[in-house]
Design a protein around this motif. Structure first.
Motif, short mmCIF file in Angstrom:
data_model
loop_
_atom_site.label_atom_id
_atom_site.label_comp_id
_atom_site.label_asym_id
_atom_site.label_seq_id
_atom_site.Cartn_x
_atom_site.Cartn_y
_atom_site.Cartn_z
N ILE A 90 69.23 49.52 69.48
CA ILE A 90 67.91 49.37 68.87
C ILE A 90 68.05 49.57 67.37
N GLY A 91 67.47 48.64 66.59
CA GLY A 91 67.71 48.64 65.15
C GLY A 91 69.04 47.95 64.91
N ASP A 94 72.27 45.13 60.97
CA ASP A 94 73.42 44.77 60.13
C ASP A 94 74.64 44.42 60.98
N VAL A 119 66.63 41.01 58.43
CA VAL A 119 67.77 41.92 58.22
C VAL A 119 69.04 41.29 58.80
N ASP A 145 60.15 44.89 68.64
CA ASP A 145 60.04 46.34 68.51
C ASP A 145 60.83 47.03 69.63
N ALA A 164 68.40 53.51 63.92
CA ALA A 164 67.12 53.24 63.25
C ALA A 164 67.17 53.68 61.79
N PRO A 170 58.33 50.59 60.22
CA PRO A 170 58.52 50.17 61.62
C PRO A 170 59.27 51.20 62.45
N ALA A 171 60.02 52.09 61.83
CA ALA A 171 60.85 53.04 62.59
C ALA A 171 60.10 54.31 62.97
N GLN A 196 70.40 58.03 65.65
CA GLN A 196 70.64 58.44 64.27
C GLN A 196 69.93 59.77 64.05
N1 SAM Z 1 72.48 53.05 59.61
C1 SAM Z 1 71.13 53.04 59.01
C2 SAM Z 1 70.58 54.45 58.93
O1 SAM Z 1 71.21 55.36 59.49
O2 SAM Z 1 69.54 54.63 58.29
C3 SAM Z 1 70.23 52.13 59.79
C4 SAM Z 1 70.66 50.72 59.64
S1 SAM Z 1 69.82 49.50 60.47
C5 SAM Z 1 69.74 48.33 59.20
C6 SAM Z 1 68.16 50.07 60.70
C7 SAM Z 1 67.33 48.97 61.33
O3 SAM Z 1 66.31 49.47 62.18
C8 SAM Z 1 66.60 48.06 60.31
O4 SAM Z 1 67.18 46.78 60.32
C9 SAM Z 1 65.14 48.04 60.79
O5 SAM Z 1 64.53 46.77 60.65
C10 SAM Z 1 65.32 48.44 62.24
N2 SAM Z 1 64.11 48.97 62.89
C11 SAM Z 1 63.21 49.84 62.35
N3 SAM Z 1 62.22 50.09 63.24
C12 SAM Z 1 62.51 49.37 64.37
C13 SAM Z 1 61.87 49.22 65.63
N4 SAM Z 1 60.72 49.88 65.91
N5 SAM Z 1 62.44 48.42 66.56
C14 SAM Z 1 63.61 47.77 66.28
N6 SAM Z 1 64.27 47.85 65.09
C15 SAM Z 1 63.71 48.66 64.15
#
Ligand code: SAM
Length: 296
Positions: A90-91, A94, A119, A145, A164, A170-171, A196
């Protein structure tokens, strides 16, 4: 919300959540800077940490040190499960966590549930070392989501990894009790989750709350720490939960040797790191295991 301060040569991560403290990285070139449906997305080429992904002004990953985080958040749970076959991330848009999950031959499918497809698109364009694995045939991408997704999928996964961003935008819902209840219901027997776990230097109250939620849902809950230079405080936590009360998550199942770790291109994680990551500094252990006020 972060108001990152960008001047001619430096990116400064400024956030009220860590007032008076800031991680800075030298900028060589800004490669992307747009607002998606969910957040500000920026990628810049740094002077010494490769390309950097920033969401709402907060550093998500850098090409130079991302492996420290992707390996720990992935191998702590995967190496705590005897036979991971179906994995949910989830999330993680990258692609870094998916890359690590695919290193297990037992894994037949990994679903990536990322709310913001921008993203994924931007990571594919600017951070191929992480995102190139998203085209692997074992990968299923669902743009949506994570909370809704786990609501609709019960008893389906062996391992769920929540990579996340911080609990804003959104998180936000990914740090609430109901989410961990849904994660538990989405697991198959013997299932394991890893989330995380923020940093004890600035987030102890949040970490204590989330661990309390997890303890209401899972028989085993552990907190581990690792080092990532570009995350606030230089350290990042991992919340590891299991459904099998007989399994000690602090002990890795597979004792990979150096030859195996090299073959898997693993540069930070090892069975020894797995075990040592759960040995916490006294101020952290005191707050997370006892009813004490949070003081640092
Ligand atoms: N490693 C990073 C950190 O520890 O902060 C996180 C990296 S990753 C890019 C985080 C991802 O979570 C983002 O791409 C964001 O769009 C996604 N995200 C946030 N809320 C979310 C949700 N409710 N459902 C799915 N993805 C979500």
């Amino acid at each position: 919300m972060s108001q990152s301060h960008i001047d001619r040569t430096w990116f400064r991560e400024v956030n009220t959540a860590w007032d008076g403290y800031s991680v800075s990285l030298g900028i060589e070139e800004i490669l992307y800077d747009e607002k998606s449906k969910y957040q500000d997305i920026m990628v810049f080429k740094s002077t010494s940490f490769g390309n950097v992904l920033v969401l709402d002004g907060t550093i998500q990953c850098t090409e130079r040190d991302e492996f420290t985080y992707q390996e720990m958040i992935s191998h702590l749970p995967l190496n705590s499960h005897p036979n991971p076959v179906k994995v949910l991330v989830i999330g993680g848009g990258d692609g870094g966590v998916v890359r690590e999950v695919l290193k297990y031959s037992s894994v037949e499918n990994v679903t990536l549930c990322e709310i913001d497809e921008k993203v994924i698109e931007v990571s594919k364009q600017f951070i191929p070392s992480m995102s190139s694995c998203l085209s692997d045939p074992r990968v299923t991408i669902h743009c949506g989501d994570g909370i809704s997704y786990v609501t609709e999928h019960t008893e389906e996964f062996d391992v769920i990894i929540t990579d996340a961003s911080d609990p804003v935008g959104p998180a936000e819902g990914l740090y609430e009790l109901t989410f961990y209840e849904k994660l538990k219901n989405a697991l198959r027997p013997d299932g394991v989750i890893c989330c995380q776990g923020e940093t004890p230097w600035f987030d102890l109250p949040l970490i204590k709350n989330v661990i309390g939620y997890c303890r209401q849902c899972f028989p085993t809950v552990e907190y581990a720490l690792g080092n990532t230079p570009t995350y606030t405080g230089g350290s990042i936590g991992y919340i590891l939960c299991g459904t099998n009360p007989a399994r000690d998550l602090k002990i890795p199942i597979r004792h990979f040797n150096d030859v195996e770790l090299d073959a898997m291109n693993i540069k930070y994680y090892s069975p020894e790191i797995h075990q040592s990551a759960f040995v916490l500094p006294r101020f952290v252990k005191k707050v997370l295991t006892e009813e004490v006020n949070i003081v640092i």
